[in-house]
Design a protein around this motif. Structure first.
Motif, PDB file in Angstrom:
ATOM      1  N   VAL A 200       0.868  -1.174   0.000  1.00 56.42           N
ATOM      2  CA  VAL A 200       0.000   0.000   0.000  1.00 56.42           C
ATOM      3  C   VAL A 200       0.907   1.227   0.000  1.00 56.42           C
ATOM      4  N   LEU A 201       0.894   1.974  -1.098  1.00 60.24           N
ATOM      5  CA  LEU A 201       1.750   3.144  -1.245  1.00 60.24           C
ATOM      6  C   LEU A 201       0.852   4.366  -1.423  1.00 60.24           C
ATOM      7  N   LEU A 202       0.737   5.155  -0.367  1.00 61.69           N
ATOM      8  CA  LEU A 202      -0.142   6.321  -0.378  1.00 61.69           C
ATOM      9  C   LEU A 202       0.687   7.570  -0.637  1.00 61.69           C
ATOM     10  N   THR A 203       0.380   8.246  -1.744  1.00 63.19           N
ATOM     11  CA  THR A 203       1.108   9.432  -2.206  1.00 63.19           C
ATOM     12  C   THR A 203       2.611   9.313  -1.924  1.00 63.19           C
ATOM     13  N   PRO A 204       3.245   8.290  -2.497  1.00 59.87           N
ATOM     14  CA  PRO A 204       4.649   8.023  -2.154  1.00 59.87           C
ATOM     15  C   PRO A 204       5.610   9.048  -2.749  1.00 59.87           C
ATOM     16  N   GLU A 205       6.579   9.457  -1.954  1.00 61.26           N
ATOM     17  CA  GLU A 205       7.672  10.292  -2.463  1.00 61.26           C
ATOM     18  C   GLU A 205       8.716   9.340  -3.033  1.00 61.26           C
ATOM     19  N   ALA A 206       8.346   8.739  -4.181  1.00 63.56           N
ATOM     20  CA  ALA A 206       9.103   7.602  -4.716  1.00 63.56           C
ATOM     21  C   ALA A 206      10.220   8.002  -5.661  1.00 63.56           C
ATOM     22  N   ASP A 207      10.374   9.296  -5.934  1.00 63.43           N
ATOM     23  CA  ASP A 207      11.404   9.752  -6.862  1.00 63.43           C
ATOM     24  C   ASP A 207      12.105  10.952  -6.248  1.00 63.43           C
ATOM     25  N   LEU A 208      13.234  10.727  -5.612  1.00 63.16           N
ATOM     26  CA  LEU A 208      13.918  11.817  -4.933  1.00 63.16           C
ATOM     27  C   LEU A 208      14.625  12.759  -5.890  1.00 63.16           C
ATOM     28  N   THR A 209      14.683  12.412  -7.196  1.00 65.32           N
ATOM     29  CA  THR A 209      15.152  13.398  -8.169  1.00 65.32           C
ATOM     30  C   THR A 209      14.066  14.436  -8.432  1.00 65.32           C
ATOM     31  N   GLU A 210      12.831  14.142  -8.005  1.00 66.13           N
ATOM     32  CA  GLU A 210      11.677  15.024  -8.154  1.00 66.13           C
ATOM     33  C   GLU A 210      11.543  15.524  -9.593  1.00 66.13           C
ATOM     34  N   SER A 211      11.593  14.578 -10.520  1.00 66.11           N
ATOM     35  CA  SER A 211      11.533  14.907 -11.941  1.00 66.11           C
ATOM     36  C   SER A 211      10.121  14.923 -12.506  1.00 66.11           C
ATOM     37  N   GLY A 212       9.131  14.467 -11.728  1.00 62.03           N
ATOM     38  CA  GLY A 212       7.762  14.446 -12.216  1.00 62.03           C
ATOM     39  C   GLY A 212       7.194  15.837 -12.427  1.00 62.03           C
ATOM     40  N   ASP A 213       6.248  15.964 -13.347  1.00 67.94           N
ATOM     41  CA  ASP A 213       5.771  17.296 -13.712  1.00 67.94           C
ATOM     42  C   ASP A 213       4.928  17.955 -12.626  1.00 67.94           C
ATOM     43  N   THR A 214       4.289  17.175 -11.733  1.00 69.66           N
ATOM     44  CA  THR A 214       3.434  17.814 -10.736  1.00 69.66           C
ATOM     45  C   THR A 214       4.232  18.518  -9.643  1.00 69.66           C
ATOM     46  N   PHE A 215       5.549  18.315  -9.605  1.00 73.23           N
ATOM     47  CA  PHE A 215       6.353  19.137  -8.708  1.00 73.23           C
ATOM     48  C   PHE A 215       6.339  20.590  -9.163  1.00 73.23           C
ATOM     49  N   ARG A 216       5.915  20.812 -10.405  1.00 69.24           N
ATOM     50  CA  ARG A 216       5.789  22.161 -10.942  1.00 69.24           C
ATOM     51  C   ARG A 216       4.332  22.542 -11.183  1.00 69.24           C
ATOM     52  N   THR A 217       3.562  21.646 -11.799  1.00 67.03           N
ATOM     53  CA  THR A 217       2.174  21.997 -12.090  1.00 67.03           C
ATOM     54  C   THR A 217       1.330  22.133 -10.827  1.00 67.03           C
ATOM     55  N   ASN A 218       1.682  21.420  -9.764  1.00 63.66           N
ATOM     56  CA  ASN A 218       0.939  21.519  -8.507  1.00 63.66           C
ATOM     57  C   ASN A 218       1.648  22.358  -7.461  1.00 63.66           C
ATOM     58  N   ALA A 219       2.742  23.001  -7.847  1.00 65.55           N
ATOM     59  CA  ALA A 219       3.431  23.901  -6.929  1.00 65.55           C
ATOM     60  C   ALA A 219       2.513  25.074  -6.604  1.00 65.55           C
ATOM     61  N   GLY A 220       2.244  25.284  -5.322  1.00 66.38           N
ATOM     62  CA  GLY A 220       1.332  26.332  -4.905  1.00 66.38           C
ATOM     63  C   GLY A 220      -0.111  25.883  -4.865  1.00 66.38           C
ATOM     64  N   VAL A 221      -0.446  24.848  -5.644  1.00 64.53           N
ATOM     65  CA  VAL A 221      -1.796  24.279  -5.608  1.00 64.53           C
ATOM     66  C   VAL A 221      -1.904  23.307  -4.437  1.00 64.53           C
ATOM     67  N   ASP A 222      -0.841  22.546  -4.206  1.00 65.43           N
ATOM     68  CA  ASP A 222      -0.766  21.720  -3.010  1.00 65.43           C
ATOM     69  C   ASP A 222      -0.492  22.661  -1.838  1.00 65.43           C
ATOM     70  N   GLY A 265      -3.855  12.384  -4.882  1.00 67.34           N
ATOM     71  CA  GLY A 265      -4.922  13.343  -5.131  1.00 67.34           C
ATOM     72  C   GLY A 265      -4.549  14.254  -6.271  1.00 67.34           C
ATOM     73  N   THR A 266      -5.542  14.892  -6.875  1.00 66.50           N
ATOM     74  CA  THR A 266      -5.271  15.694  -8.068  1.00 66.50           C
ATOM     75  C   THR A 266      -4.420  16.923  -7.776  1.00 66.50           C
ATOM     76  N   ARG A 267      -4.411  17.382  -6.525  1.00 66.60           N
ATOM     77  CA  ARG A 267      -3.620  18.564  -6.171  1.00 66.60           C
ATOM     78  C   ARG A 267      -2.374  18.213  -5.370  1.00 66.60           C
ATOM     79  N   ASP A 268      -2.047  16.963  -5.329  1.00 62.50           N
ATOM     80  CA  ASP A 268      -0.903  16.466  -4.570  1.00 62.50           C
ATOM     81  C   ASP A 268       0.389  16.746  -5.332  1.00 62.50           C
TER      82      ASP A 268
END
Length: 277
Positions: A200-222, A265-268
């Protein structure tokens, strides 16, 4: 289109994002609040500063969760695995022949959630799982960076296998705990251990390079997370962030891996981690 450092980018105009009307009033209030202030964190080599920050955060978290934990009817025992404490939390009324156990790996940005917080979070997790919990109080930075926290989680899983069949075990965690849960299973597999029934992996911080796009698209939205997880650098130490032990998303999933529940979540900020997993 614009480019930055030769990488294509799309300019998005400023906008107001309405809070979904179908949510509860509590959820609406969380999504409508201003993003949490990103407080100045200590320098990576300021161990005393990190200890002070961690103690303050743990105290704040415990004040929020302790009262709820006090209402949960459960028995708590402690196991010492060569200095690493595991809280064995059993819901009262659990039948003697119920062999199911959930290996709970707590979140907390790789630095918080230990000690009394670990115990209280494990007790509160009973409400979600309804089965016996093994809550691992693994070592953490600044004194114990990677790979020691992962070593502790793998040791707890190995200890579980001494008294349980693998199909009686689920391994799980949220946020940084989701990272460690996935990394624990990958390490166990590579060491030839039997795999658990599920993960069971709930909103996992599974990529410590943080290369996924939601680190930018959800910045400030989260509204809860800002600036990613800077303390991941404290956790990683001198190790490569792109190694599977630190970023299990980058691991080899063409080999065996148990059935896994992933949720976000969509804003995560970590949504892209979950989607890519």
């Amino acid at each position: 289109m614009t480019t930055t450092d030769a990488t294509p980018a799309l300019h998005v105009p400023a906008r107001d994002i309405p809070v979904p009307a179908h949510l509860s009033h509590v959820a609406q209030s969380v999504l409508a609040m201003a993003p949490m202030e990103q407080r100045q964190l200590p320098d990576l080599d300021d161990r005393d500063g990190w200890r002070t920050t961690i103690a303050a955060r743990d105290e704040a978290v415990l004040s929020m969760i302790a009262e709820q934990a006090s209402r949960v009817e459960a028995d708590v025992a402690e196991i010492d695995l060569d200095g690493v404490i595991v809280y064995v939390i059993t819901p009262q009324g659990t039948p003697d022949d119920d062999r199911r156990v959930f290996l709970e790996i707590h979140g907390g940005g790789f630095i918080t959630g230990g000690g009394a917080c670990c115990r209280a979070m494990g007790i509160n997790a009973i409400a979600r799982a309804g089965v016996r919990m093994w809550a691992v109080d693994f070592r953490m930075p600044p004194d114990h960076p990677y790979p020691l926290p992962l070593d502790d989680c793998v040791a707890a899983y190995r200890a579980l296998l001494q008294d349980h069949e693998p199909d009686e075990i689920i391994v799980g965690g949220s946020s940084s705990g989701g990272n460690l849960a996935a990394a624990t299973i990958l390490r166990a597999r590579d060491e030839g251990l039997a795999l658990p029934a599920a993960a069971v992996l709930l909103t996992p911080e599974a990529d410590l390079t943080e290369s996924g796009d939601t680190f930018r698209t959800n910045a400030g939205v989260d509204t809860m997370l800002r600036g990613g997880t800077p303390q991941r650098l404290l956790y990683a130490g001198d190790h490569d962030l792109a190694s599977p032990g630190l970023s299990p998303l980058i691991g080899d999933f063409t080999k065996r891996f148990p059935p896994t529940l992933l949720a976000s979540g969509t804003r995560d900020l970590y949504l892209s981690n979950t989607v890519r997993m």
